[in-house]
Motif scaffolding. Structure first.
Motif, short mmCIF file in Angstrom:
data_model
loop_
_atom_site.label_atom_id
_atom_site.label_comp_id
_atom_site.label_asym_id
_atom_site.label_seq_id
_atom_site.Cartn_x
_atom_site.Cartn_y
_atom_site.Cartn_z
N TYR A 32 0.84 -1.19 0.00
CA TYR A 32 0.00 0.00 0.00
C TYR A 32 0.88 1.25 0.00
O TYR A 32 1.81 1.36 0.80
CB TYR A 32 -0.90 0.04 1.24
N SER A 33 0.56 2.17 -0.89
CA SER A 33 1.17 3.50 -0.93
C SER A 33 0.04 4.50 -0.74
O SER A 33 -0.87 4.57 -1.58
CB SER A 33 1.85 3.76 -2.27
N ILE A 34 0.09 5.24 0.35
CA ILE A 34 -1.01 6.12 0.71
C ILE A 34 -0.50 7.56 0.86
O ILE A 34 0.28 7.84 1.77
CB ILE A 34 -1.68 5.66 2.02
N PRO A 35 -0.90 8.45 -0.04
CA PRO A 35 -0.49 9.86 0.08
C PRO A 35 -1.13 10.50 1.32
O PRO A 35 -2.26 10.15 1.70
CB PRO A 35 -1.03 10.51 -1.19
N LEU A 36 -0.41 11.41 1.92
CA LEU A 36 -0.90 12.17 3.07
C LEU A 36 -0.81 13.65 2.76
O LEU A 36 -0.17 14.06 1.80
CB LEU A 36 -0.04 11.87 4.31
N LYS A 37 -1.38 14.45 3.64
CA LYS A 37 -1.24 15.90 3.51
C LYS A 37 0.20 16.29 3.89
O LYS A 37 1.00 15.43 4.30
CB LYS A 37 -2.24 16.61 4.41
N GLU A 38 0.50 17.54 3.81
CA GLU A 38 1.83 18.02 4.17
C GLU A 38 2.03 17.87 5.68
O GLU A 38 1.17 18.28 6.47
CB GLU A 38 1.96 19.49 3.77
N MET A 39 3.14 17.25 6.07
CA MET A 39 3.45 17.06 7.48
C MET A 39 4.92 16.72 7.65
O MET A 39 5.63 16.51 6.67
CB MET A 39 2.57 15.96 8.09
N SER A 40 5.35 16.62 8.90
CA SER A 40 6.74 16.26 9.19
C SER A 40 6.95 14.76 9.00
O SER A 40 5.99 13.98 8.98
CB SER A 40 7.11 16.64 10.63
N ASN A 41 8.19 14.36 8.89
CA ASN A 41 8.52 12.95 8.73
C ASN A 41 8.07 12.15 9.96
O ASN A 41 7.51 11.06 9.82
CB ASN A 41 10.02 12.78 8.50
N HIS A 42 8.30 12.69 11.16
CA HIS A 42 7.89 11.97 12.38
C HIS A 42 6.38 11.75 12.40
O HIS A 42 5.90 10.66 12.74
CB HIS A 42 8.31 12.72 13.64
N GLU A 43 5.63 12.78 12.02
CA GLU A 43 4.18 12.65 11.99
C GLU A 43 3.76 11.59 10.97
O GLU A 43 2.88 10.78 11.23
CB GLU A 43 3.55 14.00 11.67
N ALA A 44 4.41 11.57 9.81
CA ALA A 44 4.11 10.57 8.78
C ALA A 44 4.37 9.16 9.30
O ALA A 44 3.63 8.22 8.97
CB ALA A 44 4.92 10.85 7.52
N GLU A 45 5.40 8.99 10.12
CA GLU A 45 5.71 7.67 10.69
C GLU A 45 4.57 7.18 11.58
O GLU A 45 4.20 6.00 11.55
CB GLU A 45 7.02 7.72 11.49
N PHE A 46 3.99 8.08 12.38
CA PHE A 46 2.83 7.70 13.21
C PHE A 46 1.64 7.34 12.32
O PHE A 46 0.95 6.36 12.58
CB PHE A 46 2.45 8.86 14.15
N HIS A 47 1.42 8.14 11.29
CA HIS A 47 0.30 7.86 10.38
C HIS A 47 0.49 6.53 9.67
O HIS A 47 -0.50 5.85 9.35
CB HIS A 47 0.13 9.00 9.38
N ALA A 125 4.20 6.93 -2.61
CA ALA A 125 3.02 7.70 -2.21
C ALA A 125 3.25 9.19 -2.37
O ALA A 125 2.34 9.92 -2.79
CB ALA A 125 2.63 7.38 -0.77
N ILE A 126 4.47 9.66 -2.08
CA ILE A 126 4.79 11.08 -2.28
C ILE A 126 4.78 11.41 -3.76
O ILE A 126 4.23 12.41 -4.18
CB ILE A 126 6.16 11.42 -1.65
N GLN A 127 5.35 10.54 -4.57
CA GLN A 127 5.41 10.77 -6.02
C GLN A 127 4.01 10.78 -6.64
O GLN A 127 3.78 11.48 -7.62
CB GLN A 127 6.27 9.70 -6.70
N MET A 128 3.09 10.04 -6.07
CA MET A 128 1.72 9.99 -6.59
C MET A 128 1.07 11.38 -6.52
O MET A 128 0.23 11.71 -7.35
CB MET A 128 0.89 8.99 -5.79
N GLN A 129 1.49 12.20 -5.58
CA GLN A 129 0.92 13.53 -5.40
C GLN A 129 1.47 14.52 -6.42
O GLN A 129 0.89 15.55 -6.66
CB GLN A 129 1.23 14.05 -4.00
N GLN A 130 2.61 14.21 -7.00
CA GLN A 130 3.27 15.14 -7.91
C GLN A 130 2.78 15.00 -9.34
O GLN A 130 3.20 15.74 -10.21
CB GLN A 130 4.78 14.96 -7.84
N LYS A 131 1.92 14.04 -9.60
CA LYS A 131 1.45 13.79 -10.97
C LYS A 131 0.21 14.59 -11.27
O LYS A 131 -0.51 15.05 -10.48
CB LYS A 131 1.18 12.30 -11.17
#
Length: 131
Positions: A32-47, A125-131
Protein backbone atom coordinates in the motif's frame (compact mmCIF):
# COMPACT_ATOMS: atom_id res chain seq x y z
CA UNK A 1 0.69 -14.15 12.61
CA UNK A 2 0.56 -11.21 10.23
CA UNK A 3 3.85 -9.34 9.61
CA UNK A 4 3.43 -5.64 8.94
CA UNK A 5 6.21 -3.24 7.90
CA UNK A 6 5.42 0.48 8.00
CA UNK A 7 7.22 3.62 6.93
CA UNK A 8 6.33 7.26 6.65
CA UNK A 9 8.17 9.68 4.40
CA UNK A 10 8.12 13.41 3.89
CA UNK A 11 9.50 15.40 0.98
CA UNK A 12 10.54 18.20 3.33
CA UNK A 13 10.09 18.92 6.97
CA UNK A 14 7.21 19.55 6.69
CA UNK A 15 6.46 18.58 3.14
CA UNK A 16 4.43 16.28 0.92
CA UNK A 17 4.13 13.05 2.80
CA UNK A 18 3.18 9.45 2.28
CA UNK A 19 2.81 6.12 3.95
CA UNK A 20 4.15 2.75 2.91
CA UNK A 21 2.66 -0.45 4.30
CA UNK A 22 4.03 -3.87 3.38
CA UNK A 23 2.17 -6.87 4.78
CA UNK A 24 3.11 -10.54 4.70
CA UNK A 25 0.18 -12.83 5.45
CA UNK A 26 -0.60 -16.43 4.56
CA UNK A 27 2.20 -16.64 2.01
CA UNK A 28 1.06 -13.50 0.18
CA UNK A 29 2.37 -9.95 0.11
CA UNK A 30 0.20 -6.83 0.21
CA UNK A 31 1.55 -3.39 -0.69
CA UNK A 32 0.00 0.00 0.00
CA UNK A 33 1.17 3.50 -0.93
CA UNK A 34 -1.01 6.12 0.71
CA UNK A 35 -0.49 9.86 0.08
CA UNK A 36 -0.90 12.17 3.07
CA UNK A 37 -1.24 15.90 3.51
CA UNK A 38 1.83 18.02 4.17
CA UNK A 39 3.45 17.06 7.48
CA UNK A 40 6.74 16.26 9.19
CA UNK A 41 8.52 12.95 8.73
CA UNK A 42 7.89 11.97 12.38
CA UNK A 43 4.18 12.65 11.99
CA UNK A 44 4.11 10.57 8.78
CA UNK A 45 5.71 7.67 10.69
CA UNK A 46 2.83 7.70 13.21
CA UNK A 47 0.30 7.86 10.38
CA UNK A 48 1.98 4.84 8.76
CA UNK A 49 1.26 2.66 11.79
CA UNK A 50 -2.27 4.07 12.06
CA UNK A 51 -3.06 3.39 8.38
CA UNK A 52 -1.60 -0.11 8.64
CA UNK A 53 -3.86 -0.84 11.60
CA UNK A 54 -6.87 0.39 9.59
CA UNK A 55 -5.94 -2.04 6.82
CA UNK A 56 -5.50 -4.90 9.29
CA UNK A 57 -8.86 -4.16 10.94
CA UNK A 58 -10.50 -4.51 7.54
CA UNK A 59 -8.52 -7.44 6.08
CA UNK A 60 -7.15 -9.37 9.08
CA UNK A 61 -9.49 -8.88 12.06
CA UNK A 62 -8.78 -11.01 15.13
CA UNK A 63 -5.25 -11.89 13.96
CA UNK A 64 -1.99 -11.60 15.86
CA UNK A 65 -0.05 -8.64 14.48
CA UNK A 66 3.71 -8.19 14.41
CA UNK A 67 4.55 -4.63 13.33
CA UNK A 68 8.01 -3.42 12.37
CA UNK A 69 8.99 0.24 12.01
CA UNK A 70 12.29 2.01 11.48
CA UNK A 71 11.08 4.93 13.62
CA UNK A 72 12.40 4.47 17.11
CA UNK A 73 10.32 7.43 18.34
CA UNK A 74 7.09 5.78 17.17
CA UNK A 75 7.96 2.36 18.59
CA UNK A 76 8.90 3.82 21.99
CA UNK A 77 5.76 6.00 22.09
CA UNK A 78 3.53 2.99 21.36
CA UNK A 79 5.32 0.75 23.85
CA UNK A 80 5.14 3.39 26.61
CA UNK A 81 1.69 4.60 25.53
CA UNK A 82 3.05 8.12 25.77
CA UNK A 83 4.23 10.66 23.21
CA UNK A 84 6.76 13.20 24.42
CA UNK A 85 5.59 15.61 21.72
CA UNK A 86 2.01 16.74 22.47
CA UNK A 87 1.35 17.08 18.71
CA UNK A 88 1.45 13.27 18.46
CA UNK A 89 -0.93 12.50 21.35
CA UNK A 90 -4.08 12.30 19.21
CA UNK A 91 -2.59 9.99 16.59
CA UNK A 92 -1.01 7.83 19.31
CA UNK A 93 -4.42 7.51 21.01
CA UNK A 94 -5.91 6.40 17.67
CA UNK A 95 -3.15 3.81 17.24
CA UNK A 96 -3.64 2.41 20.74
CA UNK A 97 -7.41 2.24 20.29
CA UNK A 98 -7.12 0.35 16.98
CA UNK A 99 -4.44 -1.99 18.33
CA UNK A 100 -6.72 -2.90 21.24
CA UNK A 101 -9.05 -4.73 18.82
CA UNK A 102 -6.46 -7.44 18.16
CA UNK A 103 -5.67 -10.34 20.50
CA UNK A 104 -1.96 -9.51 20.33
CA UNK A 105 -0.21 -6.51 18.86
CA UNK A 106 3.58 -6.36 18.86
CA UNK A 107 5.76 -3.59 17.51
CA UNK A 108 9.52 -3.51 17.26
CA UNK A 109 12.13 -1.20 15.86
CA UNK A 110 14.15 -2.38 12.88
CA UNK A 111 17.02 -0.65 11.04
CA UNK A 112 16.04 1.25 7.88
CA UNK A 113 17.95 -1.22 5.71
CA UNK A 114 15.50 -3.96 6.82
CA UNK A 115 12.47 -1.82 5.94
CA UNK A 116 13.18 -1.44 2.22
CA UNK A 117 9.73 -2.40 0.88
CA UNK A 118 7.79 -0.05 3.15
CA UNK A 119 10.29 2.75 2.46
CA UNK A 120 9.85 2.39 -1.31
CA UNK A 121 6.07 2.35 -0.95
CA UNK A 122 6.14 5.54 1.16
CA UNK A 123 8.30 7.30 -1.43
CA UNK A 124 5.91 6.14 -4.16
CA UNK A 125 3.02 7.70 -2.21
CA UNK A 126 4.79 11.08 -2.28
CA UNK A 127 5.41 10.77 -6.02
CA UNK A 128 1.72 9.99 -6.59
CA UNK A 129 0.92 13.53 -5.40
CA UNK A 130 3.27 15.14 -7.91
CA UNK A 131 1.45 13.79 -10.97
Amino acid sequence: MIEVYTDGASGGNPGRSGVGVYIKAYGKQYEYSIPLKEMSNHEAEFHAVNKALEICLEKFPDEILSFQSDSQAVVVAIEKKFAKNPDFKQILDEILEKASHFPYFFIKWIPSKHNFHADQLAKKAIQMQQK
